[in-house]
Design a protein around this motif. Sequence first.
Motif, PDB file in Angstrom:
ATOM      1  N   ALA A  60       2.280 -14.224 -14.725  1.00  0.00           N
ATOM      2  CA  ALA A  60       1.121 -13.360 -14.464  1.00  0.00           C
ATOM      3  C   ALA A  60       0.529 -12.852 -15.777  1.00  0.00           C
ATOM      4  O   ALA A  60      -0.697 -12.863 -15.955  1.00  0.00           O
ATOM      5  CB  ALA A  60       1.533 -12.200 -13.562  1.00  0.00           C
ATOM      6  N   VAL A  65      -3.396 -12.471 -14.767  1.00  0.00           N
ATOM      7  CA  VAL A  65      -3.642 -12.153 -13.361  1.00  0.00           C
ATOM      8  C   VAL A  65      -2.485 -11.319 -12.841  1.00  0.00           C
ATOM      9  O   VAL A  65      -1.488 -11.106 -13.533  1.00  0.00           O
ATOM     10  CB  VAL A  65      -3.822 -13.441 -12.506  1.00  0.00           C
ATOM     11  N   SER A  66      -2.595 -10.858 -11.597  1.00  0.00           N
ATOM     12  CA  SER A  66      -1.530 -10.059 -10.988  1.00  0.00           C
ATOM     13  C   SER A  66      -0.453 -10.956 -10.387  1.00  0.00           C
ATOM     14  O   SER A  66      -0.683 -12.149 -10.149  1.00  0.00           O
ATOM     15  CB  SER A  66      -2.119  -9.177  -9.888  1.00  0.00           C
ATOM     16  N   ASN A  67       0.701 -10.380 -10.111  1.00  0.00           N
ATOM     17  CA  ASN A  67       1.777 -11.120  -9.451  1.00  0.00           C
ATOM     18  C   ASN A  67       1.324 -11.690  -8.104  1.00  0.00           C
ATOM     19  O   ASN A  67       1.601 -12.868  -7.815  1.00  0.00           O
ATOM     20  CB  ASN A  67       3.015 -10.239  -9.266  1.00  0.00           C
ATOM     21  N   GLU A  69      -1.605 -12.634  -7.248  1.00  0.00           N
ATOM     22  CA  GLU A  69      -2.494 -13.776  -7.502  1.00  0.00           C
ATOM     23  C   GLU A  69      -1.695 -15.025  -7.880  1.00  0.00           C
ATOM     24  O   GLU A  69      -2.045 -16.134  -7.476  1.00  0.00           O
ATOM     25  CB  GLU A  69      -3.506 -13.422  -8.597  1.00  0.00           C
ATOM     26  N   GLY A  72      -0.282 -16.367  -4.714  1.00  0.00           N
ATOM     27  CA  GLY A  72      -1.344 -17.054  -3.973  1.00  0.00           C
ATOM     28  C   GLY A  72      -1.574 -18.451  -4.514  1.00  0.00           C
ATOM     29  O   GLY A  72      -1.757 -19.402  -3.744  1.00  0.00           O
ATOM     30  N   ALA A  73      -1.551 -18.599  -5.840  1.00  0.00           N
ATOM     31  CA  ALA A  73      -1.714 -19.917  -6.459  1.00  0.00           C
ATOM     32  C   ALA A  73      -0.555 -20.835  -6.077  1.00  0.00           C
ATOM     33  O   ALA A  73      -0.757 -22.037  -5.852  1.00  0.00           O
ATOM     34  CB  ALA A  73      -1.821 -19.780  -7.979  1.00  0.00           C
TER      35      ALA A  73
END
Length: 165
Positions: A60, A65-67, A69, A72-73
Motif C-alpha cells: 500500500a 494507496v490504502s490497504n 484498495e 480490491g486490486a
Amino acid sequence: MPTPTRLTAAEVEYLLSSSAFTPDQVTQTSDRVARGSLALAGAESFLSALYGTWTLTQVASFLGVSNPEVLGAVQRGELYVVSIAESLRFPVFQFDIGHPERLIPHLPELIAAVGGRWSWLSTVAFMETRQQSLVAATKQTPRAWLLDGGSFDDVKQIIESAGLR
C-alpha cells in the motif's frame, strides 16, 4: 524436524531405471538426503523466496494507496498475492519503481495465465529465471522481457507449455 533417512531401495531402483541418475549420482543424492542437506536447501529456497515478498502495508505504501484498495486490486486479479503463515504476502517481482503504475506490464494477464497452475515459489522462480525463448540482446527473465516491452504472448506460451505445479 523429521530425521533424514537414506533413499529406499525402491527409490534407488526408480532413479536408476529412469536413466535420470547414474549410480554415482544416486549415491551422492542418497548421502545428501541422509545428511539433511536437501531439506536444508529446500528451507533456504523457501526463506529466500519469502524474503522477496512484501506485506500488505508495504505494498500500500509503495503504490500510494490504502490497504483496502490493495485488497480490491487482489480481488480483481490485478495483484499477485500468496498466503504464508496466515499472512498475505506480495512477491516483489510484480513491482517496478520505474513504471508509471509501479507494476510490471501485463500483470493481470500473467496472474490469469498462472492461475492455480503453479505454486507461488514456481511462479517467482519462473519470473526471475532467464528463458531460452525470450531473447533481445541476451536471454531475459520474463520480468525483464515484460518491462522492456516484450510481448506477453511469448511469456504465456512458456507458461502454457510448462508442466510445473
